[in-house]
Design a protein around this motif. Structure first.
Motif, PDB file in Angstrom:
ATOM      1  N   GLU A 151     -41.088  -6.095  17.160  1.00 38.77           N
ATOM      2  CA  GLU A 151     -41.957  -4.938  17.332  1.00 38.77           C
ATOM      3  C   GLU A 151     -41.613  -4.114  18.568  1.00 38.77           C
ATOM      4  O   GLU A 151     -41.778  -2.894  18.582  1.00 38.77           O
ATOM      5  N   THR A 152     -41.125  -4.769  19.605  1.00 41.30           N
ATOM      6  CA  THR A 152     -40.911  -4.062  20.875  1.00 41.30           C
ATOM      7  C   THR A 152     -39.483  -4.127  21.389  1.00 41.30           C
ATOM      8  O   THR A 152     -39.088  -3.313  22.223  1.00 41.30           O
ATOM      9  N   LEU A 153     -38.677  -5.092  20.925  1.00 40.31           N
ATOM     10  CA  LEU A 153     -37.317  -5.266  21.414  1.00 40.31           C
ATOM     11  C   LEU A 153     -36.297  -5.113  20.290  1.00 40.31           C
ATOM     12  O   LEU A 153     -36.568  -5.497  19.145  1.00 40.31           O
ATOM     13  N   VAL A 154     -35.128  -4.565  20.634  1.00 37.79           N
ATOM     14  CA  VAL A 154     -34.044  -4.408  19.671  1.00 37.79           C
ATOM     15  C   VAL A 154     -32.817  -5.130  20.217  1.00 37.79           C
ATOM     16  O   VAL A 154     -32.316  -4.775  21.300  1.00 37.79           O
ATOM     17  N   ASP A 155     -32.340  -6.124  19.489  1.00 40.40           N
ATOM     18  CA  ASP A 155     -31.123  -6.859  19.849  1.00 40.40           C
ATOM     19  C   ASP A 155     -31.027  -7.095  21.364  1.00 40.40           C
ATOM     20  O   ASP A 155     -30.027  -6.791  22.008  1.00 40.40           O
ATOM     21  N   THR A 156     -32.069  -7.646  21.901  1.00 37.81           N
ATOM     22  CA  THR A 156     -32.101  -7.990  23.328  1.00 37.81           C
ATOM     23  C   THR A 156     -31.651  -9.429  23.492  1.00 37.81           C
ATOM     24  O   THR A 156     -32.162 -10.323  22.817  1.00 37.81           O
ATOM     25  N   TRP A 157     -30.690  -9.653  24.394  1.00 35.83           N
ATOM     26  CA  TRP A 157     -30.180 -11.011  24.575  1.00 35.83           C
ATOM     27  C   TRP A 157     -29.852 -11.290  26.033  1.00 35.83           C
ATOM     28  O   TRP A 157     -29.613 -10.395  26.827  1.00 35.83           O
ATOM     29  N   LEU A 158     -29.861 -12.579  26.361  1.00 33.24           N
ATOM     30  CA  LEU A 158     -29.513 -13.076  27.691  1.00 33.24           C
ATOM     31  C   LEU A 158     -28.470 -14.169  27.524  1.00 33.24           C
ATOM     32  O   LEU A 158     -28.566 -14.978  26.596  1.00 33.24           O
ATOM     33  N   LYS A 159     -27.513 -14.215  28.434  1.00 37.32           N
ATOM     34  CA  LYS A 159     -26.464 -15.233  28.384  1.00 37.32           C
ATOM     35  C   LYS A 159     -26.508 -16.125  29.619  1.00 37.32           C
ATOM     36  O   LYS A 159     -27.056 -15.757  30.654  1.00 37.32           O
ATOM     37  N   THR A 160     -25.908 -17.310  29.472  1.00 39.44           N
ATOM     38  CA  THR A 160     -25.746 -18.186  30.629  1.00 39.44           C
ATOM     39  C   THR A 160     -24.659 -17.619  31.536  1.00 39.44           C
ATOM     40  O   THR A 160     -23.755 -16.917  31.080  1.00 39.44           O
ATOM     41  N   GLN A 161     -24.752 -17.960  32.820  1.00 38.40           N
ATOM     42  CA  GLN A 161     -23.861 -17.365  33.815  1.00 38.40           C
ATOM     43  C   GLN A 161     -22.452 -17.941  33.736  1.00 38.40           C
ATOM     44  O   GLN A 161     -22.259 -19.152  33.624  1.00 38.40           O
ATOM     45  N   ALA A 162     -21.480 -17.046  33.844  1.00 37.40           N
ATOM     46  CA  ALA A 162     -20.069 -17.428  33.887  1.00 37.40           C
ATOM     47  C   ALA A 162     -19.450 -16.904  35.174  1.00 37.40           C
ATOM     48  O   ALA A 162     -20.038 -16.084  35.881  1.00 37.40           O
ATOM     49  N   GLN A 163     -18.241 -17.370  35.479  1.00 35.01           N
ATOM     50  CA  GLN A 163     -17.513 -16.854  36.639  1.00 35.01           C
ATOM     51  C   GLN A 163     -16.934 -15.480  36.321  1.00 35.01           C
ATOM     52  O   GLN A 163     -16.683 -15.138  35.173  1.00 35.01           O
ATOM     53  N   GLY A 164     -16.707 -14.699  37.364  1.00 35.47           N
ATOM     54  CA  GLY A 164     -16.069 -13.405  37.184  1.00 35.47           C
ATOM     55  C   GLY A 164     -17.029 -12.343  36.692  1.00 35.47           C
ATOM     56  O   GLY A 164     -18.238 -12.516  36.668  1.00 35.47           O
ATOM     57  N   ASP A 165     -16.460 -11.199  36.284  1.00 36.20           N
ATOM     58  CA  ASP A 165     -17.275 -10.095  35.783  1.00 36.20           C
ATOM     59  C   ASP A 165     -17.843 -10.464  34.414  1.00 36.20           C
ATOM     60  O   ASP A 165     -17.120 -10.950  33.541  1.00 36.20           O
ATOM     61  N   GLN A 166     -19.130 -10.198  34.225  1.00 30.48           N
ATOM     62  CA  GLN A 166     -19.788 -10.608  32.990  1.00 30.48           C
ATOM     63  C   GLN A 166     -20.982  -9.710  32.689  1.00 30.48           C
ATOM     64  O   GLN A 166     -21.718  -9.305  33.591  1.00 30.48           O
TER      65      GLN A 166
END
Length: 297
Positions: free
Chosen positions: A155-170
Motif C-alpha cells: 500500500e505504501t512501498l514499492v520494491d523497497t529493499w535492504l541488503k546486508t553490508q559488504a566491503q567497498g562501494d555498495q
C-alpha cells in the motif's frame, strides 16, 4: 561502608559510562576515591556498535513520510529519535542522521572518545574484565554480505529493499514511497560487518520479528505492505573485538580474526560459546563473572 572494595560495571553502554566514571574519579582530585577493585563490562561497545546503515536510512525515511500516521507514526518517530539520540550517536561507529546524509562517526562520539582519552582511556587502579556475547574464534554468525535482508511492496512501498553490508562501494538499500521517486542508499569503505562474530541485535516483538532487519519487516507490515518471507531478521550489533577491546571494527580482517589475551586491553575476558543476543546472560558467562568476583574478594 566498611573496608570491602566495590565491583563496578555495566551492560552494553553502561560499561562505557562506568569506565568513564571510574577513570574520571581517579584523575579529578575534587572527586572522592571510587573505592573499586574490579571493573566489569558486559558486551560493551568499547570500539563502537554497528547499526546497519540500511536500517538507519529506512527508519528515517519512514518517519519522514508516515511519522504522523495513526499508531505506526508514533513508533516511527520514537525509533528515528532513538537512532539520533546523544547516546546512539556516541555509541554507533557509523551514524546516519537522515536519508541523503553522510555516513560517518558522529561528532558526539568523537567528543566522547576525546574526553575518555584525556582521562587515560581506562581506570588504572582496578582490575579490568569483560564479557562478549560473541565468540572469540573469529567465526561469524553466518550472514553473507550483499544479500537482500528485507524486501517490501504494498500500500505504501514499492520494491523497497535492504541488503546486508559488504566491503567497498555498495547500494545497501533502495527506498520508494508509492507514487514517489526511488531513493538509493549507498556506502563506501565499510567492512562486511553484519555477519561478524559478536552480540546480535536481538529485540523480539510480539509479532515474532526479532532483530534489526526484523524490525524493518515489522514496520513495513504496519505500513500496509507485504514482506518477502525469507527475511534476514538480525545482524551483528556489538562485534566481539569491540566488546573485548581487541581491535578496530573498521578493519574487516580484525573483525574475523581470533581474539587472544594479547590483543585485548582488558586484564581478563570471556567470550560466549556462540554468537548470541546482545546482553544475554547465560550460565556460562555468569559463572565466569562470579568466579572472578570471588577470586578478587
Amino acid at each position: 561502608v566498611g573496608r570491602s572494595k566495590l565491583v563496578v560495571g555495566g551492560f552494553s553502554m553502561g560499561g562505557l559510562i562506568t569506565r568513564y566514571a571510574l577513570a574520571r574519579m581517579e584523575r579529578d582530585p575534587a572527586l572522592p576515591d571510587h573505592e573499586t577493585s574490579l571493573y566489569i563490562s558486559y558486551d560493551t561497545p568499547h570500539q563502537g556498535a554497528w547499526l546497519p546503515v540500511s536500517l538507519q536510512a529506512f527508519t528515517h525515511f519512514a518517519a519522514d513520510h508516515w511519522g504522523e500516521a495513526p499508531v505506526v507514526g508514533e513508533k516511527l518517530r520514537q525509533f528515528s529519535g532513538l537512532l539520533n539520540s546523544p547516546a546512539a550517536r556516541q555509541m554507533a561507529r557509523w551514524h546516519l542522521e537522515k536519508v541523503g546524509g553522510t555516513v560517518k562517526e558522529a561528532p558526539e562520539r568523537a567528543e566522547f572518545l576525546r574526553a575518555l582519552e584525556e582521562l587515560g582511556g581506562w581506570p588504572r587502579a582496578v582490575r579490568r574484565i569483560g564479557v562478549a556475547n560473541g565468540v572469540d574464534t573469529g567465526t561469524g554468525n553466518g550472514l553473507k554480505p550483499d544479500v537482500t535482508a528485507v524486501r517490501a511492496n504494498g500500500e505504501t512501498l514499492v520494491d523497497t529493499w535492504l541488503k546486508t553490508q559488504a566491503q567497498g562501494d555498495q547500494e545497501v538499500a533502495r527506498l520508494q514511497k508509492k507514487g514517489g521517486e526511488t531513493i538509493p542508499v549507498t556506502t563506501g569503505g565499510l567492512p562486511d560487518i553484519d555477519g561478524a562474530p559478536g552480540g546480535l541485535f536481538a529485540a523480539p516483538s510480539p509479532q515474532g520479528d526479532p532483530g534489526s532487519f526484523g524490525l524493518v519487516a515489522l514496520l513495513a507490515r504496519l505500513l500496509g505492505n507485504e514482506v518477502d518471507p525469507d527475511v534476514i531478521t538480525t545482524s551483528c550489533f556489538i562485534p566481539a573485538i569491540s566488546a573485548l577491546a581487541a581491535g578496530d571494527i573498521s578493519d574487516p580482517k580484525a573483525l574475523y580474526q581470533p581474539i587472544t589475551p594479547d590483543n585485548s586491553e582488558l586484564d581478563a575476558f570471556v567470550a560466549a560459546g556462540r554468537n548470541e543476543g546482545h546482553t544475554t546472560m547465560t550460565e556460562e558467562l555468569g559463572a565466569w563473572i562470579v568466579n572472578e568476583i570471588v577470586a578478587g574478594g
